[in-house]
Design a protein around this motif. Structure first.
Motif, PDB file in Angstrom:
ATOM      1  N   GLU A   1     -41.185 -57.604   5.337  1.00 36.81           N
ATOM      2  CA  GLU A   1     -42.044 -58.062   6.452  1.00 36.81           C
ATOM      3  C   GLU A   1     -43.179 -58.504   5.968  1.00 36.81           C
TER       4      GLU A   1
ATOM      5  N   PRO B   1     -44.731 -62.536   6.671  1.00 38.00           N
ATOM      6  CA  PRO B   1     -44.813 -62.907   7.915  1.00 38.00           C
ATOM      7  C   PRO B   1     -45.892 -61.882   8.548  1.00 38.00           C
TER       8      PRO B   1
ATOM      9  N   ALA C   1     -49.202 -63.268   7.917  1.00 42.40           N
ATOM     10  CA  ALA C   1     -49.616 -64.299   8.563  1.00 42.40           C
ATOM     11  C   ALA C   1     -50.055 -64.157  10.088  1.00 42.40           C
ATOM     12  N   ALA C   2     -49.157 -63.150  10.785  1.00 38.29           N
ATOM     13  CA  ALA C   2     -49.544 -63.114  12.186  1.00 38.29           C
ATOM     14  C   ALA C   2     -50.898 -62.115  12.295  1.00 38.29           C
TER      15      ALA C   2
END
Length: 308
Positions: free
Chosen positions: A106, A109, A112-113
């Protein structure tokens, strides 16, 4: 000797101790409500006690939408054209602690989020400490702290020493789960003492999560669960002997614990907080209220429901 500050000042022992886990069980505050509540905490007289807003990787989009659609953000954007949609009131990004229950897959990503936010830290759950450390070394920005959590069943016996030895050679903290939604989620005094003293002997910092809403060890009258007290954990954090630490964790006399806290020297407070850095709590008002009731905190005004 540590003396109490005047009303409205947070003692050093409690600075940044309470990470805002309002959206996690058992609080389960909707994200759209957690954002303005956290902003109130960050603007309140007790703000020095409050850490970042904790958010799971799967809810970052929801969090960004809640921030972008809040009245405070609209006001901030009106003052600064082109401001990002995830800014907090005053034009600063919301300070967020990223919780990754799904492990290192996880991490990329989620980072990035989380880009629109001020990333205050990452908490990574894993079954392989070495693999987690390698992933954090590879992907985490160097100025972002992280904590690594392993299931408690892997921290028993020789497993505890093996995991702590991996983490002590890394820049990351350990994380330990001190409660949950079932009785089995609460470690007993000996198990928690083994973790605390194992970290203390290595100089390894750690954070805790779950079940520490109250200052003093107690039995919940509704569930019957045995809850550790965060004041017990603070005082036990300076111990390197497991038996001594377990005795502190077992203490149920709030006045005795408060007296011990008042007697701490500045050096002891530094040692304690270099070890026990924070814990996640779905209520900010509850632990502060406990400290006030014990005479360890003097508030200039009552803690209202909106502070929760």
């Amino acid at each position: 000797m540590n003396t109490l500050p005047p009303g409205g000042v947070i003692p050093e022992l409690f600075h940044g101790l309470f990470d805002d886990a309002a959206v996690f069980p058992p609080g389960n505050l909707p994200v759209v409500d957690a954002v303005p509540a956290h902003r109130l905490h960050r603007a309140a007289w007790y703000a020095e006690a409050v850490g970042p807003l904790l958010c799971g990787a799967g809810r970052l989009g929801e969090l960004a939408a809640a921030v972008a659609n809040s009245p405070e953000t609209a006001t901030a954007q009106g003052r600064a054209s082109g401001a990002d949609g995830a800014v907090a009131a005053g034009g600063r990004p919301l300070k967020v602690g990223l919780v990754l229950p799904g492990g290192s897959t996880e991490l990329a990503p989620a980072l990035a989020a989380a880009a629109p936010f001020e990333l205050a830290g990452v908490e990574l759950a894993t079954r392989d400490a070495a693999e987690a450390v390698a992933a954090l070394d590879r992907l985490l920005p160097p100025d972002v702290p992280a904590a690594v959590e392993l299931p408690r069943e892997l921290l028993r016996g020789d497993g505890l020493d093996a995991v702590l030895d991996v983490l002590v050679d890394s820049p990351y903290r350990a994380k330990f789960r001190t409660g949950g939604l079932v009785a089995e989620a609460f470690p007993d005094e000996d198990e928690l003492a083994s973790f605390l003293t194992g970290c203390a002997r290595r100089g390894l910092p750690y954070k805790c999560t779950a079940g520490l809403h109250n200052a003093v060890r107690h039995t919940d009258p509704e569930t019957g669960f045995e809850h550790h007290g965060f004041l017990n954990v603070l005082l036990a954090a300076q111990e390197t002997d497991r038996t001594a630490a377990a005795a502190v964790l077992a203490e149920r006399d709030g006045e005795a614990l408060a007296k011990a806290a008042r007697a701490l020297t500045d050096h002891q407070i530094t040692v304690i907080r270099n070890s026990f850095t924070a814990f996640g709590t779905c209520s900010i008002a509850e632990p502060l209220g406990d400290l006030a009731a014990l005479g360890l905190l003097s508030s200039p005004s009552p803690l209202h429901q909106e502070d929760r």
